[in-house]
Design an enzyme around this catalytic site. Structure first.
Site, PDB file in Angstrom:
ATOM      1  CG  HIS A 293      54.633  90.063  11.682  1.00  0.00           C
ATOM      2  ND1 HIS A 293      55.889  89.877  12.231  1.00  0.00           N
ATOM      3  CD2 HIS A 293      54.141  88.818  11.457  1.00  0.00           C
ATOM      4  CE1 HIS A 293      56.133  88.580  12.351  1.00  0.00           C
ATOM      5  NE2 HIS A 293      55.090  87.927  11.882  1.00  0.00           N
ATOM      6  CE1 TYR A 472      57.232 100.492  10.216  1.00  0.00           C
ATOM      7  CE2 TYR A 472      57.640 100.007  12.522  1.00  0.00           C
ATOM      8  CZ  TYR A 472      57.036 100.787  11.543  1.00  0.00           C
ATOM      9  OH  TYR A 472      56.239 101.840  11.913  1.00  0.00           O
ATOM     10  CG  HIS A 473      58.571  92.280  11.829  1.00  0.00           C
ATOM     11  ND1 HIS A 473      57.701  91.957  12.860  1.00  0.00           N
ATOM     12  CD2 HIS A 473      59.493  93.107  12.376  1.00  0.00           C
ATOM     13  CE1 HIS A 473      58.090  92.558  13.961  1.00  0.00           C
ATOM     14  NE2 HIS A 473      59.173  93.267  13.699  1.00  0.00           N
ATOM     15  N   PRO A 474      59.219  92.540   6.873  1.00  0.00           N
ATOM     16  CG  PRO A 474      60.219  93.922   5.262  1.00  0.00           C
ATOM     17  CD  PRO A 474      59.802  93.888   6.710  1.00  0.00           C
TER      18      PRO A 474
END
Length: 537
Positions: A293, A472-474
């Site tokens: 995201h 920070y949503h890999p």
């Protein structure tokens, strides 16, 4: 050489849950290897302390992505947890499971047992909610708090403005629908962060069959023929090998799990041969399919006080510090995101494609080397942020060398599709629609970022390319799927092509979900552990 039934690499959101579940019966010995150290640190436990851990190498891998043309050539900063609890020990604590349709898409891609109706009971079993909503579970190990009574008045004004802009009030983003604006539920309890380590790993560590080693940098998985036999790691300057009687389980997340697979000889054969790594199994999907995201804030100077006036002056810091130390309450006890929502950039879309974040403070003048949550701007200000829910841009994460201490090469490929650019353009225009509502317009002195001169489509696109970054949503770098040519793990999370090795973390997501990923990572940990226990009978 020591032997454990299960070796878990990584103590993060998923790994902590896996360790607790596999050790619960007392029948199996479990070793957890964590490269970082203890989570018993003040700024880890204090919820708003994640502004301090954002650039703290003692708890944070502090990765840097490659310069990205989609981000105006910027090399985006990627913090990842390097501590017990992993990124759940340094995140913003927003608890969003994801939309029903996200998990049904997982199932429909050939992954039986991963649909919404399959995973919903797992979420509810993990949860212990203290608020009025009925969708969340109660009595589980993971406390999820309703902190709306602690919100700054300005955050509530932004929420009111979002409703004036056309969004319905939604008190529960984990309920029947995500659409609307309302308060976020947070993973806190008693004014302290409720990380995966606190909820799951710390209770498990009290069991005699659980061993947790911190400061243990795993170098590679070892193999006996085609079967994972253990791992080698460095601790206190010494190399050690431990054996797995049953399975090795990677829970390093979307950066470290593909990194360790490639270091261990599982990945694209041509890439590994070039780096001198012996091939165990050729799978070109390892490290591919990266999704994340992307977010941006619009920031305003206000005519009324915000959290800036509370957190910036020394007397304000003293007051809220005493309040927190004595009572475990106040602004230090919650997230900077005091509400938000989900909206559609086009009414014809079947469901929301953007997430909102409301922040009753501003950081136009950041302090060098620090995320300035605890030192905001000297004037009253606030921000409205957003991130895309289901971007179509795809990147990759791969090792640079055979040295496990070398940070992997992160290539996000941000805004590399016309779809992602077009929907972000519509989204930032909606932020200004919120700002122009009767409630907010009378509180705004001026738009600081990007500023009123940024008005044409080309200018708005140029701005969000330069100012956007990861939220920070890999996910998806060890994607789950039934076809070994298109995935890294099968629906039971076993690594294709080898035995005795699984990946259980957010890297297995078949596609990115709508919302924050921490809740779903813990669900994957619980479901993955149940699959392990089923398979060993």
């Amino acid at each position: 050489m020591r032997t454990f039934d299960f070796i878990i690499v990584g103590s993060g959101s998923a790994g902590s849950v896996v360790a607790e579940r596999l050790s619960a019966s007392g029948r199996h010995s479990v070793l957890v290897l964590e490269a970082g150290g203890s989570d018993r640190r003040f700024f880890v436990q204090m919820p708003l302390g994640y502004g301090k851990t954002f650039y703290d190498k003692s708890v944070n891998w502090m990765y840097r992505a490659e310069p990205d043309p989609g981000l105006g050539g910027n090399a985006d900063y990627w913090p990842r947890g390097r501590v017990l609890g992993g990124s759940s020990s340094i995140n913003a604590m927003v608890y969003v499971r994801g939309a029903r349709e996200d998990f049904d898409e997982w199932r429909d891609r050939g992954n039986p047992g991963w649909g919404h109706d399959d995973v919903l009971p797992i979420f509810r079993e993990l949860e212990d909610h203290d608020g009025p909503v009925k969708s969340l579970g109660r009595g589980g190990p993971l406390h999820v708090s309703d902190c709306s009574h602690l919100f700054h008045p300005l955050a509530n004004q932004i929420l009111k403005a979002a409703q004036e802009a056309g969004l319905p009030y939604n008190p529960d983003f984990n309920g029947e629908t995500q659409e609307g604006a309302g308060p976020f539920q947070l993973t806190t309890k008693g004014g302290r962060r409720m990380s995966a380590a606190r909820a799951f790993l710390r209770p498990a560590m009290k069991r005699a069959n659980v061993t947790v080693l911190t400061g243990a940098m795993v170098e590679r998985v070892t193999f006996d023929g085609n079967r994972a036999s253990g791992v080698t790691f460095i601790r206190n300057g010494r190399a050690e090998t431990v054996k797995a009687g049953r399975e090795v389980i990677l829970c390093g997340g979307s950066v470290n799990s593909p990194q360790l697979l490639e270091l261990s000889g599982i990945g694209d054969a041509a890439r590994l041969q070039e780096l001198g790594i012996p091939i165990v199994h050729n799978n070109a999907q390892v490290g591919e399919n990266l999704q994340d995201h992307l977010g941006i804030n619009y920031t305003y100077k206000a005519s009324v006080a915000s959290l800036n006036q509370v957190l910036r002056p020394w007397w304000g810091k003293l007051r809220v510090g005493i309040e927190y130390l004595l009572l475990r309450t106040g602004p230090l006890s919650i997230s900077m995101n005091q509400g938000g929502g989900f909206f559609r950039t086009d009414p014809s879309r079947p469901r929301p494609n953007m997430q909102l974040y409301f922040q009753a403070f501003s950081t136009v003048r950041p302090k060098t080397g620090e995320r300035p949550i605890l030192t905001p701007d000297p004037w009253p200000g606030f921000s409205i942020g957003l991130s895309n829910c289901r971007p179509t841009s795809v990147g990759s994460i791969h090792i640079r060398s055979g040295n496990p201490l070398d940070a992997p090469m992160i290539v996000p490929n941000a805004y590399s599709t016309e779809h992602d650019v077009a929907e972000m353009l519509d989204a930032v225009k909606f932020l200004r629609k919120i700002a122009d509502t009767p409630t907010l317009s009378k509180l705004i002195v001026e738009e600081l970022l990007p500023g009123p001169d940024c008005s044409s489509d080309d200018a708005l696109i140029d701005d969000f390319r330069k100012r956007s970054g990861t939220v920070y949503h890999p996910v998806s770098t060890c994607r789950m799927g039934p076809d070994p040519a298109k995935a890294v793990v099968n629906p039971r999370l076993r690594v294709h092509g080898v035995e005795g090795l699984r990946v259980i973390d957010c890297s297995i997501f078949p596609n990115i979900i709508s919302g924050n990923t921490n809740a779903a990572a813990m669900m994957v940990g619980a479901k993955g552990a149940s699959l392990v226990l089923e398979d060993i009978g």
